[in-house]
Design an enzyme around this catalytic site. Structure first.
Site, short mmCIF file in Angstrom:
data_model
loop_
_atom_site.label_atom_id
_atom_site.label_comp_id
_atom_site.label_asym_id
_atom_site.label_seq_id
_atom_site.Cartn_x
_atom_site.Cartn_y
_atom_site.Cartn_z
CD GLN A 123 -36.08 39.92 63.78
OE1 GLN A 123 -36.73 40.83 64.21
NE2 GLN A 123 -35.91 39.51 62.71
CB ALA A 161 -29.86 49.43 58.78
CG HIS A 162 -33.20 44.77 56.51
ND1 HIS A 162 -34.16 43.83 56.42
CD2 HIS A 162 -32.21 44.02 56.85
CE1 HIS A 162 -33.90 42.66 56.57
NE2 HIS A 162 -32.38 42.76 56.89
CB THR A 204 -15.46 51.94 49.25
OG1 THR A 204 -14.02 52.14 48.86
CG2 THR A 204 -15.87 53.69 49.63
CB CYS A 253 -34.11 32.19 55.09
SG CYS A 253 -33.51 33.95 55.89
#
Ligand SMILES: Cc1ncc(COP(=O)(O)O)c(C=O)c1O
Length: 387
Positions: free
Chosen positions: A179, A200-201, A237, A325
């Site tokens: 955050q 990232a989000h 990957t 959540c």
């Protein structure tokens, strides 16, 4: 008019990030582990993203391991270090009581495997006191994990001080900077930590991608077994388009953070001050400083938070009752409870978190709508109450 004030849950992608993700999805399909041209194209783009993420946190690119987001980074940090340190006989973990579930539930899982765990209490400021760490840390402590900024109330923790204390006892210091990254300057060396999680989000990048910064020389057991990706630290990957999107978001955050921080802080303060001034029985939860510039968490006396959240949603205004959540349940926030707030505040609080696309018009719309909704809900509560 729709208003999105839930940037701590997730953020819309920044301009430029969408284009970067689309272009990578279309053009960079090669496997970055392949030796041929296609693989090397993808690998080069991945390395650029790694450098951008490293630059955002003052790190070396080789110390950045890409993960599938903040939750994985927190798990990797704690489980990966714990599994290594177990061999040295250390069996104690410390975290703050206001951590995200990604940390708290990882501690619980390790407790079931015989680790001793201690949660650091906080007071009504929502800031961990270094004195508590001093009292509770032992030479058996393997890891101290304290978040940089809290997701519900935005308070910033004294990480550098806590890290010095952890190191004095031979423990590793992890911080969940999910955050704070992209909102305020984050410098791994200045924080003095060994492990740092980011996602990232939360800074206008894609979901399902993040990173764990691992200080060079820190021994970590990988979470996943598999190939030799990410220098043997994270098998699988890499999600090339998402990581490239994260790199673009990191570059943008680095360039705009200070200016954006000031702009968003002025909007947050305008909203907060107006709510406190115009609606009786309101209070800010936690210390107002030090705090990330985009967040305010406010309690509304005699208004059930879920009802207010729904009433606001019907007006086109999106806010939160705390961590995403735990929404959908009526459980009061573990953060507000850990701060020792009484039930009439833990159950009556909303989080407003602003960001890149927030405007003064949106703030004024909320200021315009909110007093009426609060008054209406308080009226209903009065009517429902037995005489
Ligand atoms: C402080 C904190 N840590 C970890 C996470 C989990 O991150 P992610 O959604 O990328 O798994 C969040 C997300 O809400 C968060 O706020």
């Amino acid at each position: 008019m729709r208003v999105y004030f839930d940037y701590n849950a997730t953020t819309p992608l920044a301009p430029g990030v969408v284009d970067a993700v689309i272009a990578a999805t279309r053009d960079l399909f090669g496997n970055p582990s392949s030796v041929h041209y296609y693989g090397q194209q993808a690998k080069a783009a991945l390395d650029e993203a790694r450098s951008a993420v490293a630059a955002l946190i003052g790190a070396e690119p080789s110390e950045v391991v890409f993960t599938a987001g903040g939750t994985e980074s927190d798990n990797f940090a704690i489980r990966g270090a714990a599994e290594t340190l177990e061999q040295t006989g250390r069996r104690h973990l410390i975290a703050s009581a206001i951590e995200h579930e990604a940390v708290l539930n990882t501690l619980k899982a390790l407790a079931r495997r015989g680790w001793r765990t201690t949660l650091l209490p906080v007071d009504q400021t929502g800031i961990v006191s270094p004195d508590r760490v001093r009292e509770l840390i032992t030479d058996d402590t393997a890891i101290v994990s304290v978040m940089h900024a809290n997701n519900e109330i935005g308070t910033i923790q004294p990480i550098a001080e806590l890290a010095a204390m952890a190191h004095a006892h031979g423990a590793l210091m992890h911080t969940d900077a999910v955050q704070s990254t992209g909102k305020i300057p984050v410098d791994v060396r200045a924080l003095g930590v060994d492990l740092l999680s980011l996602s990232a989000h939360k800074f206008n990048g894609p979901k399902g991608t993040g990173a764990l910064w691992i200080k060079r020389g820190t021994r970590m057991q990988p979470l996943l077994t598999g190939g030799k990706h990410e220098r043997n630290r994270r098998a699988g990957t890499e999600n090339v388009p998402a990581i490239i999107g994260m790199g673009a978001a990191a570059r943008l955050a680095a360039a705009k953070m200070i200016e954006e921080g000031r702009r968003v802080e002025a909007l947050r303060n305008r909203l907060e001050d107006a709510i406190l001034r115009t609606i009786p029985g309101t209070a800010v939860n936690g210390a107002r400083q030090p705090r990330v510039p985009n967040t305010t968490n406010i309690s509304f006396d005699r208004v059930e938070a879920e009802s207010l959240l729904i009433a606001l949603d019907l007006e086109g205004i999106a806010v939160s009752t705390g961590s995403a959540c735990s929404s959908g349940t009526l459980e009061p926030s573990h953060v507000l409870r850990a701060m020792g707030l009484p039930p009439h505040r833990t159950q009556n609080s909303l989080r407003f978190s602003l960001g890149m696309y927030s405007t003064q018009e949106e703030v004024d719309r909320v200021i315009d709508v909110l007093p009426r909704l609060v008054e209406k809900l308080r009226g209903l509560t009065r009517k429902a109450a037995p005489v």
